[in-house]
Design an enzyme around this catalytic site. Sequence first.
Site, mmCIF file in Angstrom:
data_model
loop_
_atom_site.group_PDB
_atom_site.id
_atom_site.type_symbol
_atom_site.label_atom_id
_atom_site.label_comp_id
_atom_site.label_asym_id
_atom_site.label_seq_id
_atom_site.Cartn_x
_atom_site.Cartn_y
_atom_site.Cartn_z
ATOM 1 C CG HIS A 154 37.840 25.058 37.946
ATOM 2 N ND1 HIS A 154 37.625 24.141 36.954
ATOM 3 C CD2 HIS A 154 38.889 25.814 37.531
ATOM 4 C CE1 HIS A 154 38.497 24.324 35.976
ATOM 5 N NE2 HIS A 154 39.284 25.340 36.306
ATOM 6 C CE LYS A 158 35.980 27.789 35.458
ATOM 7 N NZ LYS A 158 36.472 29.072 34.929
HETATM 8 N N1 LIG Z 1 43.364 31.368 31.065
HETATM 9 C C1 LIG Z 1 43.743 30.938 32.267
HETATM 10 O O1 LIG Z 1 44.798 30.282 32.434
HETATM 11 C C2 LIG Z 1 42.903 31.275 33.447
HETATM 12 C C3 LIG Z 1 41.718 31.901 33.241
HETATM 13 N N2 LIG Z 1 40.922 32.240 34.291
HETATM 14 C C4 LIG Z 1 39.740 32.999 33.937
HETATM 15 O O2 LIG Z 1 40.019 34.370 34.217
HETATM 16 C C5 LIG Z 1 38.816 35.033 34.621
HETATM 17 C C6 LIG Z 1 39.065 35.683 35.984
HETATM 18 O O3 LIG Z 1 39.232 34.687 36.960
HETATM 19 P P1 LIG Z 1 39.562 35.070 38.492
HETATM 20 O O4 LIG Z 1 40.741 35.960 38.552
HETATM 21 O O5 LIG Z 1 39.549 33.805 39.227
HETATM 22 O O6 LIG Z 1 38.234 35.919 38.851
HETATM 23 P P2 LIG Z 1 38.067 37.058 39.960
HETATM 24 O O7 LIG Z 1 36.596 37.166 40.225
HETATM 25 O O8 LIG Z 1 38.980 36.838 41.099
HETATM 26 O O9 LIG Z 1 38.556 38.375 39.189
HETATM 27 C C7 LIG Z 1 37.805 39.074 38.255
HETATM 28 C C8 LIG Z 1 38.043 40.560 38.515
HETATM 29 O O10 LIG Z 1 37.415 41.314 37.473
HETATM 30 C C9 LIG Z 1 36.737 42.412 38.076
HETATM 31 N N3 LIG Z 1 35.726 42.906 37.177
HETATM 32 C C10 LIG Z 1 34.413 42.582 37.076
HETATM 33 N N4 LIG Z 1 33.821 43.310 36.114
HETATM 34 C C11 LIG Z 1 34.786 44.122 35.601
HETATM 35 C C12 LIG Z 1 34.788 45.128 34.597
HETATM 36 N N5 LIG Z 1 33.685 45.468 33.919
HETATM 37 N N6 LIG Z 1 35.948 45.762 34.333
HETATM 38 C C13 LIG Z 1 37.083 45.444 34.993
HETATM 39 N N7 LIG Z 1 37.136 44.524 35.980
HETATM 40 C C14 LIG Z 1 35.999 43.866 36.263
HETATM 41 C C15 LIG Z 1 36.196 41.843 39.372
HETATM 42 O O11 LIG Z 1 35.845 42.860 40.305
HETATM 43 P P3 LIG Z 1 34.704 42.557 41.437
HETATM 44 O O12 LIG Z 1 35.196 41.369 42.189
HETATM 45 O O13 LIG Z 1 34.658 43.803 42.238
HETATM 46 O O14 LIG Z 1 33.439 42.280 40.669
HETATM 47 C C16 LIG Z 1 37.425 41.046 39.842
HETATM 48 O O15 LIG Z 1 38.346 41.881 40.519
HETATM 49 C C17 LIG Z 1 37.733 33.969 34.605
HETATM 50 O O16 LIG Z 1 37.060 34.006 33.374
HETATM 51 C C18 LIG Z 1 38.501 32.652 34.726
HETATM 52 O O17 LIG Z 1 37.820 31.573 34.152
HETATM 53 C C19 LIG Z 1 41.276 31.958 35.565
HETATM 54 C C20 LIG Z 1 42.438 31.293 35.842
HETATM 55 C C21 LIG Z 1 43.348 30.877 34.800
HETATM 56 O O1 LIG Z 2 38.285 30.149 36.794
HETATM 57 C C1 LIG Z 2 39.375 29.555 36.966
HETATM 58 O O2 LIG Z 2 39.915 29.451 38.074
HETATM 59 C C2 LIG Z 2 40.045 28.970 35.790
HETATM 60 N N1 LIG Z 2 39.557 29.199 34.613
HETATM 61 C C3 LIG Z 2 40.044 28.729 33.375
HETATM 62 C C4 LIG Z 2 39.047 27.780 32.758
HETATM 63 O O3 LIG Z 2 37.836 28.071 32.816
HETATM 64 O O4 LIG Z 2 39.454 26.789 32.183
HETATM 65 C C5 LIG Z 2 41.449 28.155 33.482
HETATM 66 C C6 LIG Z 2 41.723 27.409 34.742
HETATM 67 O O5 LIG Z 2 41.092 26.191 34.667
HETATM 68 C C7 LIG Z 2 41.290 28.209 35.971
#
Ligand SMILES: NC(=O)C1=CN([C@@H]2O[C@H](COP(=O)(O)OP(=O)(O)OC[C@H]3O[C@@H](n4cnc5c(N)ncnc54)[C@H](OP(=O)(O)O)[C@@H]3O)[C@@H](O)[C@H]2O)C=CC1
Ligand SMILES: O=C(O)C1=N[C@H](C(=O)O)C[C@H](O)C1
Length: 265
Positions: A154, A158
Amino acid sequence: MENIKIVIAGPRGRMGSEAVKLVEKTPHFELVGAVDHKYDGQQLNEVNGFSSKVLIYNDMEKCFQETKPDVLIDLTTPEIGKVHTKLALQNGVRPVVGTTGFSKEDLKEIEQLIEEKGIGAIIAPNFAVGAILMMKFSQMAAKYFQDVEIIELHHDQKLDAPSGTGLKTAEMISAVREEKKQGHPNEKEVLSGARGADFDGIRLHSVRLPGLVAHQEVLFGGEGQTLSLRHDSYNRASFMSGVKLSVEQVMKLDLLVYGLENIIE
Ligand SMILES: NC(=O)C1=CN([C@@H]2O[C@H](COP(=O)(O)OP(=O)(O)OC[C@H]3O[C@@H](n4cnc5c(N)ncnc54)[C@H](OP(=O)(O)O)[C@@H]3O)[C@@H](O)[C@H]2O)C=CC1
Ligand SMILES: O=C(O)C1=N[C@H](C(=O)O)C[C@H](O)C1
């Protein structure tokens, strides 16, 4: 068909911003609010380049009371995603959660809440259809190959390791694999961590590098042969068809679906 009213938590994030775009362009989806930990009371179009003028709330319960959504899409952090999921259920809102970091205990608590409230939830460690297939194929292969190692790769922003996908893959493999301690019985790590994490004897390795998005390889070894199953997400749009399907499906559920492999035939 009536519109599905949606609140998105984490709308400025890498995934959350894609989800906002998805909801904005889907005719039967309606974005009614956003939950962030910044910009309370501002409109979404003022803090990001979105067209939507919905309000941003720092207080999730207030958001639910004022906007009355059907579904919460949570894409925040491993620490906060589980808190949001429980809050949504307590307020009668169906969660679609992509956020990772759920333990077995968290899932049990959520199942209990679902039973009390009688509404469904989807928690999907990976929304990409290719990743779901990679996990399913890995489970199939594990019936024939006991020796398996998972390498998940990743981007370096992350927060959690191993990834939710890596853990789910190990769980799915472990459910069908005959127990085995892999490697040489006398093997020793000269450098701690060299053999990766251990999930029921399955080795799980996490790579973090700038330039990567989300990738995983599952390697099987047998007598005179190996089998490699690999999936690559090159952008976050790859996850959005799974988010759309989950929002549609969660409206029909009264139980917890953990992993999209349970709703994709
Ligand atoms: N299921 C799937 O297919 C996928 C899952 N994921 C998962 O999704 C999650 C997010 O990933 P990603 O988008 O890359 O992360 P990012 O860090 O880009 O986004 C997370 C966002 O949440 C905000 N945030 C933090 N705390 C809070 C809160 N208390 N309330 C509301 N918003 C908050 C952050 O703000 P700030 O930056 O200002 O702290 C940021 O804007 C991770 O757990 C990742 O593993 C990711 C990709 C695919
Ligand atoms: O943090 C990410 O980017 C992603 N998170 C998910 C995971 O922890 O598996 C899904 C995907 O791999 C991207």
